[in-house]
Scaffold this motif. Structure first.
Motif, PDB file in Angstrom:
ATOM      1  N   SER A   1       0.837  -1.204   0.000  1.00 33.23           N
ATOM      2  CA  SER A   1       0.000   0.000   0.000  1.00 33.23           C
ATOM      3  C   SER A   1       0.876   1.260   0.000  1.00 33.23           C
ATOM      4  CB  SER A   1      -0.964  -0.012   1.196  1.00 33.23           C
ATOM      5  OG  SER A   1      -0.269  -0.224   2.404  1.00 33.23           O
ATOM      6  N   VAL A   2       0.272   2.370  -0.474  1.00 38.80           N
ATOM      7  CA  VAL A   2       1.020   3.616  -0.663  1.00 38.80           C
ATOM      8  C   VAL A   2       0.287   4.724   0.088  1.00 38.80           C
ATOM      9  CG1 VAL A   2       2.042   5.172  -2.378  1.00 38.80           C
ATOM     10  CG2 VAL A   2       1.545   2.795  -3.011  1.00 38.80           C
ATOM     11  N   SER A   3       1.003   5.481   0.907  1.00 40.58           N
ATOM     12  CA  SER A   3       0.330   6.536   1.675  1.00 40.58           C
ATOM     13  C   SER A   3      -0.202   7.607   0.732  1.00 40.58           C
ATOM     14  CB  SER A   3       1.263   7.127   2.728  1.00 40.58           C
ATOM     15  OG  SER A   3       2.436   7.606   2.130  1.00 40.58           O
ATOM     16  N   GLY A   4      -1.326   8.209   1.143  1.00 37.64           N
ATOM     17  CA  GLY A   4      -2.031   9.189   0.306  1.00 37.64           C
ATOM     18  C   GLY A   4      -1.148  10.326  -0.165  1.00 37.64           C
ATOM     19  N   ALA A   5      -0.199  10.719   0.664  1.00 38.33           N
ATOM     20  CA  ALA A   5       0.668  11.844   0.299  1.00 38.33           C
ATOM     21  C   ALA A   5       1.652  11.480  -0.802  1.00 38.33           C
ATOM     22  CB  ALA A   5       1.436  12.329   1.534  1.00 38.33           C
ATOM     23  N   VAL A   6       1.857  10.179  -1.024  1.00 39.84           N
ATOM     24  CA  VAL A   6       2.863   9.730  -1.994  1.00 39.84           C
ATOM     25  C   VAL A   6       2.235   9.379  -3.350  1.00 39.84           C
ATOM     26  CG1 VAL A   6       4.545   7.862  -2.458  1.00 39.84           C
ATOM     27  CG2 VAL A   6       4.487   8.945  -0.209  1.00 39.84           C
ATOM     28  N   VAL A   7       0.964   8.955  -3.342  1.00 38.95           N
ATOM     29  CA  VAL A   7       0.323   8.471  -4.578  1.00 38.95           C
ATOM     30  C   VAL A   7       0.429   9.452  -5.751  1.00 38.95           C
ATOM     31  CG1 VAL A   7      -1.885   7.791  -5.633  1.00 38.95           C
ATOM     32  CG2 VAL A   7      -1.229   6.838  -3.420  1.00 38.95           C
ATOM     33  N   PRO A   8       0.061  10.741  -5.582  1.00 39.30           N
ATOM     34  CA  PRO A   8       0.133  11.641  -6.756  1.00 39.30           C
ATOM     35  C   PRO A   8       1.549  11.779  -7.320  1.00 39.30           C
ATOM     36  CG  PRO A   8      -1.025  12.686  -4.909  1.00 39.30           C
ATOM     37  CD  PRO A   8      -0.418  11.427  -4.375  1.00 39.30           C
ATOM     38  N   ALA A   9       2.539  11.759  -6.448  1.00 36.28           N
ATOM     39  CA  ALA A   9       3.935  11.885  -6.916  1.00 36.28           C
ATOM     40  C   ALA A   9       4.322  10.673  -7.759  1.00 36.28           C
ATOM     41  CB  ALA A   9       4.875  12.035  -5.730  1.00 36.28           C
ATOM     42  N   LEU A  10       3.864   9.513  -7.345  1.00 36.32           N
ATOM     43  CA  LEU A  10       4.202   8.305  -8.114  1.00 36.32           C
ATOM     44  C   LEU A  10       3.490   8.305  -9.465  1.00 36.32           C
ATOM     45  CD1 LEU A  10       4.427   5.398  -5.489  1.00 36.32           C
ATOM     46  CD2 LEU A  10       6.107   7.099  -6.182  1.00 36.32           C
ATOM     47  N   GLN A  11       2.235   8.809  -9.483  1.00 33.12           N
ATOM     48  CA  GLN A  11       1.528   8.921 -10.771  1.00 33.12           C
ATOM     49  C   GLN A  11       2.281   9.857 -11.707  1.00 33.12           C
ATOM     50  OE1 GLN A  11      -2.444   9.745  -8.692  1.00 33.12           O
ATOM     51  NE2 GLN A  11      -3.077   9.015 -10.707  1.00 33.12           N
ATOM     52  N   GLU A  12       2.756  10.961 -11.140  1.00 31.40           N
ATOM     53  CA  GLU A  12       3.486  11.946 -11.944  1.00 31.40           C
ATOM     54  C   GLU A  12       4.794  11.349 -12.486  1.00 31.40           C
ATOM     55  OE1 GLU A  12       3.943  15.745  -9.852  1.00 31.40           O
ATOM     56  OE2 GLU A  12       5.681  16.122 -11.133  1.00 31.40           O
ATOM     57  N   LEU A  13       5.502  10.635 -11.627  1.00 32.31           N
ATOM     58  CA  LEU A  13       6.776  10.034 -12.056  1.00 32.31           C
ATOM     59  C   LEU A  13       6.541   8.984 -13.143  1.00 32.31           C
ATOM     60  CD1 LEU A  13       8.611   9.739  -8.613  1.00 32.31           C
ATOM     61  CD2 LEU A  13       9.177  11.284 -10.505  1.00 32.31           C
ATOM     62  N   ARG A  14       5.455   8.221 -12.991  1.00 31.93           N
ATOM     63  CA  ARG A  14       5.125   7.217 -14.024  1.00 31.93           C
ATOM     64  C   ARG A  14       4.892   7.925 -15.356  1.00 31.93           C
ATOM     65  NH1 ARG A  14       6.316   4.342 -16.881  1.00 31.93           N
ATOM     66  NH2 ARG A  14       5.193   2.679 -17.938  1.00 31.93           N
ATOM     67  N   GLY A  15       4.225   9.084 -15.298  1.00 32.25           N
ATOM     68  CA  GLY A  15       3.969   9.890 -16.505  1.00 32.25           C
ATOM     69  C   GLY A  15       5.258  10.324 -17.175  1.00 32.25           C
ATOM     70  N   LYS A  16       6.305  10.423 -16.389  1.00 30.68           N
ATOM     71  CA  LYS A  16       7.614  10.823 -16.943  1.00 30.68           C
ATOM     72  C   LYS A  16       8.437   9.608 -17.366  1.00 30.68           C
ATOM     73  CE  LYS A  16       8.041  15.133 -14.320  1.00 30.68           C
ATOM     74  NZ  LYS A  16       8.488  15.667 -13.013  1.00 30.68           N
ATOM     75  N   GLY A  17       7.833   8.421 -17.259  1.00 31.21           N
ATOM     76  CA  GLY A  17       8.516   7.235 -17.773  1.00 31.21           C
ATOM     77  C   GLY A  17       9.158   6.342 -16.719  1.00 31.21           C
ATOM     78  N   VAL A  18       9.121   6.767 -15.457  1.00 33.94           N
ATOM     79  CA  VAL A  18       9.717   5.948 -14.398  1.00 33.94           C
ATOM     80  C   VAL A  18       8.743   4.810 -14.040  1.00 33.94           C
ATOM     81  CG1 VAL A  18      10.624   5.947 -12.037  1.00 33.94           C
ATOM     82  CG2 VAL A  18      10.895   7.986 -13.489  1.00 33.94           C
ATOM     83  N   GLN A  19       9.267   3.599 -13.964  1.00 31.39           N
ATOM     84  CA  GLN A  19       8.418   2.461 -13.577  1.00 31.39           C
ATOM     85  C   GLN A  19       8.190   2.482 -12.066  1.00 31.39           C
ATOM     86  OE1 GLN A  19       7.052   0.380 -15.704  1.00 31.39           O
ATOM     87  NE2 GLN A  19       8.239   0.809 -17.562  1.00 31.39           N
TER      88      GLN A  19
END
Ligand SMILES: NC(=O)CC[C@H](N)C(=O)O
Length: 331
Positions: A252-270
């Motif tokens: 599970s991923v804390s709420g404060a981290v989820v948007p950052a991970l979505q953004e990083l995925r958008g930049k190509g990071v797995q």
């Protein structure tokens, strides 16, 4: 009958450690004793195989880099091709032994036994475990029964698959456990087998150490309730192609981290969700987080450090999250 010919590749660790007194079981210097001295310390190895030693590194395993993995892998592969080598033992520090064993399990193209071994106490300590662990490792490397089972780890009389095994406690000698159990036992130099690995390994994988000169950069960030995106962003800026999230519970991923991970995925990071749960995390796809929607990957039952190894190897072959997910389910 002809004895098996076994090469012992030494890399350091506590099995090559030395302390000031016999009472020093935990305070000592790792990576001190050369391989020839280790071999000379267990004359009974001769009864199991014709052994010779080769010092590859002399380091503590927390300092094993991707370059060390590649160098060691190529050395093992070259030896495995030699007609006069029947089995290979690798002595290793226990801190990252599970990573090296899993890496070799993924990239070696051989059916010959390859066994990784360490010890929890230095040879200078009372009840040192290195002698018997080494004896057991050579016993496994010398038996045809170990062939085709992938890279194995012998610790504390048990035979584990390098894929599953993990260091679960420091200090104690019963440190290495596999969430799905050991493959077998070694008693008085004889092996006893009870199961075989189910996942693709060595000759059954799509990875080949001879074609691998560099691993993809992958980092691990730890999950906790008060987590912030700082570490994830910093790793991505540092060039990580994948981030292993050592998540709470089911990855599970804390709420404060989820948007950052979505953004990083958008930049190509797995983004790879693993579990920090000790002794057997199991991350289910689309549970806790909508992986399909976010194009994230789950590490299945691989702990964060093993997930880093697979991602580092897999990303040399693909940049597609679906392909990556397939590999995480198959390996
Ligand atoms: N028991 C050990 O081997 C730990 C020693 C050292 N930290 C290493 O991993 O090499």
């Amino acid at each position: 009958e002809d004895k098996a010919r076994v090469v012992i590749l030494a890399t350091g660790g506590t099995i090559a450690g030395a302390g000031a007194s016999v009472a020093n079981s935990a305070t000592y210097q790792a990576a001190k004793v050369p391989v020839d001295k280790l071999i000379a310390g267990v004359p009974e190895l001769k009864n199991l195989a014709d052994v010779r030693g080769d010092q590859v590194f002399q380091i503590a395993s927390e300092s094993f880099t991707n370059e060390h993995l590649i160098t060691l892998g190529k050395r093992v592969a070259a030896l495995a091709r030699q007609a006069d080598v029947d089995g290979i033992v690798i002595t290793h520090g226990t801190d990252t032994l599970e990573e090296t064993a899993y890496f070799l399990n993924l990239v070696l193209k051989t059916d010959k036994p390859v066994v990784v071994v360490g010890s929890m106490r230095p040879g200078t300590a009372m009840s040192a475990d290195g002698m018997l662990n080494l004896y057991n490792a050579v016993a496994v490397a010398a038996t045809k029964d170990a062939a085709g089972k992938g890279v194995l780890v012998t610790m504390n009389d048990e035979i584990h698959t390098g894929r599953d095994v993990s260091k679960t406690v420091n200090i104690k000698t019963e440190a290495f456990k596999s969430p799905w159990g050991p493959l077998g036992m070694i008693v008085e130099g004889k092996t006893y087998w009870f199961r075989a690995p189910a996942k693709r390994h060595t000759t059954g994988t799509e990875f080949d150490i001879d074609k691998l000169d560099k691993l993809a950069p992958v980092d691990i960030a730890y999950g906790y309730g008060n987590a912030t995106p700082t570490a994830y962003k910093a790793f991505a800026e540092g060039g990580a192609r994948a981030l292993i999230h050592a998540g709470t519970g089911n990855g599970s991923v804390s709420g404060a981290v989820v948007p950052a991970l979505q953004e990083l995925r958008g930049k190509g990071v797995q983004i790879i969700r693993s579990s920090r749960v000790v002794g057997g995390g199991f991350v289910l796809r689309n549970a806790e987080q909508p992986d399909d929607k976010y194009d994230w990957v789950v590490a299945h039952d691989l702990n964060p450090q093993k997930a880093r190894i697979l991602a580092s190897v897999a990303l040399t072959k693909t940049s597609d999250a679906k392909e990556l997910q397939r590999m995480f389910m198959e390996y």
